[in-house]
Motif scaffolding. Structure first.
Motif, mmCIF file in Angstrom:
data_model
loop_
_atom_site.group_PDB
_atom_site.id
_atom_site.type_symbol
_atom_site.label_atom_id
_atom_site.label_comp_id
_atom_site.label_asym_id
_atom_site.label_seq_id
_atom_site.Cartn_x
_atom_site.Cartn_y
_atom_site.Cartn_z
ATOM 1 N N TYR A 159 39.752 43.839 36.910
ATOM 2 C CA TYR A 159 40.711 42.865 37.442
ATOM 3 C C TYR A 159 40.172 41.450 37.435
ATOM 4 O O TYR A 159 40.927 40.492 37.273
ATOM 5 C CB TYR A 159 41.153 43.272 38.848
ATOM 6 C CG TYR A 159 40.118 43.061 39.916
ATOM 7 C CD1 TYR A 159 40.182 41.946 40.736
ATOM 8 C CD2 TYR A 159 39.094 43.965 40.121
ATOM 9 C CE1 TYR A 159 39.243 41.750 41.735
ATOM 10 C CE2 TYR A 159 38.159 43.784 41.100
ATOM 11 C CZ TYR A 159 38.234 42.668 41.914
ATOM 12 O OH TYR A 159 37.299 42.469 42.880
ATOM 13 N N TRP A 160 38.848 41.269 37.583
ATOM 14 C CA TRP A 160 38.296 39.910 37.580
ATOM 15 C C TRP A 160 38.441 39.265 36.201
ATOM 16 O O TRP A 160 38.576 38.040 36.098
ATOM 17 C CB TRP A 160 36.836 39.901 38.032
ATOM 18 C CG TRP A 160 35.923 40.802 37.250
ATOM 19 C CD1 TRP A 160 35.551 42.068 37.588
ATOM 20 C CD2 TRP A 160 35.281 40.514 36.007
ATOM 21 N NE1 TRP A 160 34.726 42.595 36.622
ATOM 22 C CE2 TRP A 160 34.530 41.650 35.640
ATOM 23 C CE3 TRP A 160 35.261 39.413 35.164
ATOM 24 C CZ2 TRP A 160 33.789 41.702 34.472
ATOM 25 C CZ3 TRP A 160 34.507 39.482 33.998
ATOM 26 C CH2 TRP A 160 33.788 40.608 33.668
ATOM 27 N N ALA A 161 38.452 40.051 35.143
ATOM 28 C CA ALA A 161 38.660 39.500 33.800
ATOM 29 C C ALA A 161 40.097 38.997 33.661
ATOM 30 O O ALA A 161 40.336 37.976 33.014
ATOM 31 C CB ALA A 161 38.352 40.544 32.741
ATOM 32 N N TRP A 162 41.054 39.701 34.270
ATOM 33 C CA TRP A 162 42.446 39.244 34.252
ATOM 34 C C TRP A 162 42.599 37.947 35.032
ATOM 35 O O TRP A 162 43.398 37.076 34.653
ATOM 36 C CB TRP A 162 43.372 40.316 34.802
ATOM 37 C CG TRP A 162 43.529 41.471 33.874
ATOM 38 C CD1 TRP A 162 42.999 42.722 34.027
ATOM 39 C CD2 TRP A 162 44.230 41.488 32.627
ATOM 40 N NE1 TRP A 162 43.335 43.517 32.963
ATOM 41 C CE2 TRP A 162 44.101 42.777 32.078
ATOM 42 C CE3 TRP A 162 44.961 40.549 31.921
ATOM 43 C CZ2 TRP A 162 44.666 43.144 30.874
ATOM 44 C CZ3 TRP A 162 45.528 40.905 30.715
ATOM 45 C CH2 TRP A 162 45.380 42.186 30.203
ATOM 46 N N ILE A 163 41.840 37.812 36.116
ATOM 47 C CA ILE A 163 41.868 36.571 36.889
ATOM 48 C C ILE A 163 41.374 35.414 36.022
ATOM 49 O O ILE A 163 41.988 34.342 35.982
ATOM 50 C CB ILE A 163 41.010 36.706 38.174
ATOM 51 C CG1 ILE A 163 41.659 37.710 39.129
ATOM 52 C CG2 ILE A 163 40.821 35.345 38.848
ATOM 53 C CD1 ILE A 163 40.798 38.073 40.315
ATOM 54 N N ILE A 164 40.267 35.624 35.308
ATOM 55 C CA ILE A 164 39.716 34.583 34.438
ATOM 56 C C ILE A 164 40.705 34.220 33.328
ATOM 57 O O ILE A 164 40.925 33.035 33.038
ATOM 58 C CB ILE A 164 38.369 35.042 33.841
ATOM 59 C CG1 ILE A 164 37.326 35.171 34.941
ATOM 60 C CG2 ILE A 164 37.894 34.078 32.766
ATOM 61 C CD1 ILE A 164 36.040 35.830 34.500
ATOM 62 N N ILE A 165 41.319 35.219 32.723
ATOM 63 C CA ILE A 165 42.297 34.957 31.663
ATOM 64 C C ILE A 165 43.502 34.189 32.211
ATOM 65 O O ILE A 165 43.972 33.224 31.599
ATOM 66 C CB ILE A 165 42.745 36.281 30.999
ATOM 67 C CG1 ILE A 165 41.578 36.887 30.215
ATOM 68 C CG2 ILE A 165 43.953 36.069 30.099
ATOM 69 C CD1 ILE A 165 41.817 38.304 29.753
ATOM 70 N N GLY A 166 43.974 34.592 33.373
ATOM 71 C CA GLY A 166 45.109 33.904 33.986
ATOM 72 C C GLY A 166 44.808 32.457 34.324
ATOM 73 O O GLY A 166 45.605 31.546 34.030
ATOM 74 N N ILE A 167 43.646 32.206 34.925
ATOM 75 C CA ILE A 167 43.252 30.834 35.268
ATOM 76 C C ILE A 167 43.063 30.017 33.998
ATOM 77 O O ILE A 167 43.427 28.834 33.947
ATOM 78 C CB ILE A 167 41.981 30.825 36.138
ATOM 79 C CG1 ILE A 167 42.240 31.521 37.486
ATOM 80 C CG2 ILE A 167 41.483 29.411 36.357
ATOM 81 C CD1 ILE A 167 43.206 30.803 38.386
#
Length: 82
Positions: A43-51
């Motif tokens: 999920y932290w990778a999705w956060i980075i991609i989203g930001i």
């Protein structure tokens, strides 16, 4: 001569960009957390991609709407000097 808008002098833009860059590094998440996996990606990778997408959208908006640059040819056509 017409005043050009320079977004580099706008403190609000800098606050937004610095805030987004701080959020783009998941230092605020618990150490070793990788659950849940979403489509096999932590999920932290999705956060980075989203930001990152938000940063790209913000920079595109700034360049398109806040930074008005005239071409040298346009300046000569308008009768302005350098």
């Amino acid at each position: 001569m017409k005043q050009k808008k320079e977004p580099i002098k706008n403190w609000k833009i800098w606050v937004v960009l610095v805030g987004l860059f701080v959020l783009s590094v998941p230092w605020y998440l618990p150490t070793g957390s990788y659950e849940p996996l979403i489509f096999g990606v932590p999920y932290w990778a999705w956060i980075i991609i989203g930001i990152s997408l938000i940063i790209s959208a913000a920079l595109s908006y700034i360049l398109r709407n806040c930074w008005h640059m005239t071409d040298e040819d346009e300046m000569w056509e308008e009768g302005e000097e350098q």
